[in-house]
Design an enzyme around this catalytic site. Structure first.
Site, mmCIF file in Angstrom:
data_model
loop_
_atom_site.group_PDB
_atom_site.id
_atom_site.type_symbol
_atom_site.label_atom_id
_atom_site.label_comp_id
_atom_site.label_asym_id
_atom_site.label_seq_id
_atom_site.Cartn_x
_atom_site.Cartn_y
_atom_site.Cartn_z
ATOM 1 C CG ASP A 487 41.742 -15.213 14.246
ATOM 2 O OD1 ASP A 487 41.644 -13.997 14.485
ATOM 3 O OD2 ASP A 487 41.860 -15.682 13.083
ATOM 4 C CD GLU A 530 39.611 -11.519 12.135
ATOM 5 O OE1 GLU A 530 40.626 -11.710 11.473
ATOM 6 O OE2 GLU A 530 39.086 -10.390 12.265
#
Length: 615
Positions: A487, A530
């Site tokens: 992430d 993301e």
């Protein structure tokens, strides 16, 4: 039937006169006048000249009248047959045009539906290109059947229904262009579409039935005329032959004529055998091409298509050789993907489009070994054409673009049979080009369905399909498997500061960094937003942590160039779960890796974390 009548009435008597040294004339008055005289080397005729001479002129006149009558009847019947054949051909044209109209309507509807479902611009372009074809094909059908009031009425009704159908498709298309695919889907009335299509099919079926009925009637009339012509010719020729036999009493001449007829019969039988051999060869070739077309639809790889094409070419032209070239992605070179046979004419492994006349012109280019004045291709042996060898270059095309080249060389006598083998090879090349283009399109669509368009990594759907398969494989072999959940730290703040376009550029750059850092057997996916996921088969927790740390450091040193600015660097947090210690099921490993990721972010971000929950 005309050919047989011509032979019996003219050709055979002329041959008999030549054998006896006379001029090449039909059996007329001069030929009959020589019958009573003795033939050299044969005994004199025993008949009475006075008795025969009394009936010579009347018999000749009767025979001449019969021949003239047969000729007039034959010409009249041939004209009728020609007219009947023209109407039969007209019926076939009408039936074929009905099929063309239905196919054009189906093409418009299929492309419109495909565009509505996928939104792909290619389908929209094909829909816009196919729509005008409907009116053109219906107008062509109307011109064909304008002599038939009933069919003309149906064609006009079909045109009205087709235009209504196209108008409905256009309305949905315009709505999709203006408000999106969902609005177009909601605005589509399946009942109206089915009703219109049902009317189109019903009118087409009625027109086809009516035309088939006319075709059957015309064929029956054609058959009757052919039978009548046969009867007239046979009866006329029999009567004329009978008169000639009565007039020709000489045993020697009759024997010689029998011998001549026997010789001609043997020649005709030989010619018939050659013709039947050619017919059988044509039938086998057509069967091979039909078989090729059927099997081509079931090929799933390029190697299967190429192998099937080579086998079919060698069946059509035993002893042939050649190469199959495909255009590189750079659009500059054609690379050889396969060769076959013992090369009669050499051709390189790669060639430029300007090296081949077929690629330049977009059509077949043939070099026959019997004609030295032909212009040869630059990729062939110097000095082509070679004696006794014919070279054929055929471009492989699809959607008005060249995708490759088929080069075939074979003995000239095989190509010059007169059975259209070059046309068959041309049809094979056309089908080969379409099959390869369709396969490339399918591969492109499959890749697009499994790849994330922004990062180029696999998407979540591919992850879900592959993780379970890899997990089962590692479990069977007793090997570990690690799942990494990545992430981007503070990505929302990066987006708010630099904008979504910069955020997309950052994600794309990180995706390239991840793809460059993983092994060939690893599976790199964009999980969503993301977040990224890595599946690393046969990698334990310690090795996964080491590899994750290298990825983290590499991303930490990465910057992004966007709109002339250098953005970054950014950091990532990585959570790791490993089979079998952290779970046995795909969803458990993903949940464990995700939980470890959030724990890494809670502990300060920019770190790799693996927490084993094994007892």
């Amino acid at each position: 039937m005309r050919c047989c009548a011509a032979i019996q009435a003219g050709s055979l008597p002329q041959r008999r006169d030549r054998r006896h040294g006379s001029a090449a004339k039909p059996m007329g008055r001069c030929a009959l006048a020589r019958i009573p005289g003795p033939v050299p080397g044969s005994p004199a005729l025993p008949a009475s000249p006075s008795r025969i001479s009394r009936y010579r002129l009347p018999a000749f006149a009767v025979a001449l009248v019969l021949l003239v009558g047969v000729a007039i009847a034959s010409l009249t019947a041939v004209a009728g047959l020609r007219s009947s054949n023209a109407w039969i051909e007209h019926s076939y044209e009408v039936i074929n045009q009905i099929e063309v109209v239905e196919r054009s309507i189906r093409a418009v509807e299929a492309n419109a539906r495909a565009y509505r479902l996928t939104g792909h611009p290619d389908f929209r372009s094909e829909y816009l290109a196919a729509a005008p074809e409907v009116d053109r094909t219906i107008e062509a059908l109307t011109m064909l059947i304008r002599d038939n009031p009933d069919q003309d009425t149906r064609a006009r009704h079909l045109r009205d229904i087709a235009r209504q159908h196209l108008a409905e498709l256009r309305r949905v298309h315009d709505l999709q262009e203006a408000r999106g695919a969902e609005a177009a889907r909601l605005a589509t009335d399946p009942g109206t579409v089915l009703r219109q299509w049902g009317e189109i099919e019903g009118i087409g079926s009625q027109m086809r039935r009516d035309e088939l009925r006319l075709l059957a009637e015309r064929k029956a009339a054609n058959h009757r005329q052919a039978v009548q012509l046969s009867v007239i010719v046979i009866l006329g020729m029999l009567a004329s032959g009978a008169i000639m036999v009565i007039l020709m009493k000489s045993l020697t001449r009759e024997n010689r004529r029998a011998l001549g007829l026997e010789k001609e019969a043997r020649g005709a039988a030989h010619e018939m055998a050659l013709s039947m051999d050619q017919v059988n060869r044509l039938s086998r070739q057509r069967h091979e091409l039909s078989r090729y077309s059927g099997l081509l639809q079931s090929c799933t790889t390029r190697d299967e298509i190429v192998q099937l094409s080579i086998e079919t070419i060698l069946r059509l032209l035993p002893g042939a050789s050649g190469r199959i070239y495909l255009l590189r992605a750079s659009q500059k070179f054609h690379d050889s993907v396969a060769s076959f046979g013992e090369a009669m004419i050499s051709s390189p492994d790669a060639l430029l489009p300007e090296d081949c006349w077929a690629l330049r012109r977009g059509q077949m280019h043939m070099l026959a070994g019997v004609d030295r004045r032909q212009l040869g291709c630059g990729h062939l042996d110097p000095g082509m054409p070679a004696p006794g060898v014919t070279s054929i270059c055929l471009p492989l095309s699809a959607q008005s673009g060249s995708i490759g080249l088929l080069h075939v060389s074979a003995p000239t006598e095989q190509v010059d049979h007169g059975d259209g083998i070059d046309e068959l090879i041309g049809q094979l090349a056309e089908q080969l080009g379409l099959a390869i283009a369709n396969l490339q399109l399918r591969e492109t669509l499959r890749t697009q369905s499994l790849r994330d368009p922004l990062t180029g990594l696999f998407n979540r759907r591919y992850l879900e399909e592959s993780l379970g398969r890899e997990l089962q494989r590692c479990e069977r072999r007793g090997l570990p498997l690690s799942v990494l959940m990545l992430d981007v730290d503070h990505f929302k703040r990066f987006n708010d500061t630099h904008g979504h376009a910069a955020g997309d550029a950052l994600l794309s750059q990180i995706g390239r960094q991840i793809e460059a850092a993983v092994r060939d057997e690893d599976i790199a996916c964009r999980y969503g937003g993301e977040e990224f996921t890595l599946v690393m088969p046969e990698l334990d927790a310690a090795s996964a942590c080491a590899r994750a740390e290298r990825i983290r450091r590499q991303v930490e040193m990465t910057t992004v160039q966007h709109l002339g600015q250098q953005l970054g660097p950014v950091t990532i947090s990585i959570g790791i779960a490993t089979f079998p210690g952290d779970g046995y099921a795909p969803h458990l490993l993903l949940q464990m890796a995700d939980a470890t990721l959030y724990r890494a972010k809670a502990e300060g971000r920019n770190r790799v974390l693996h927490v084993s929950y094994a007892p």
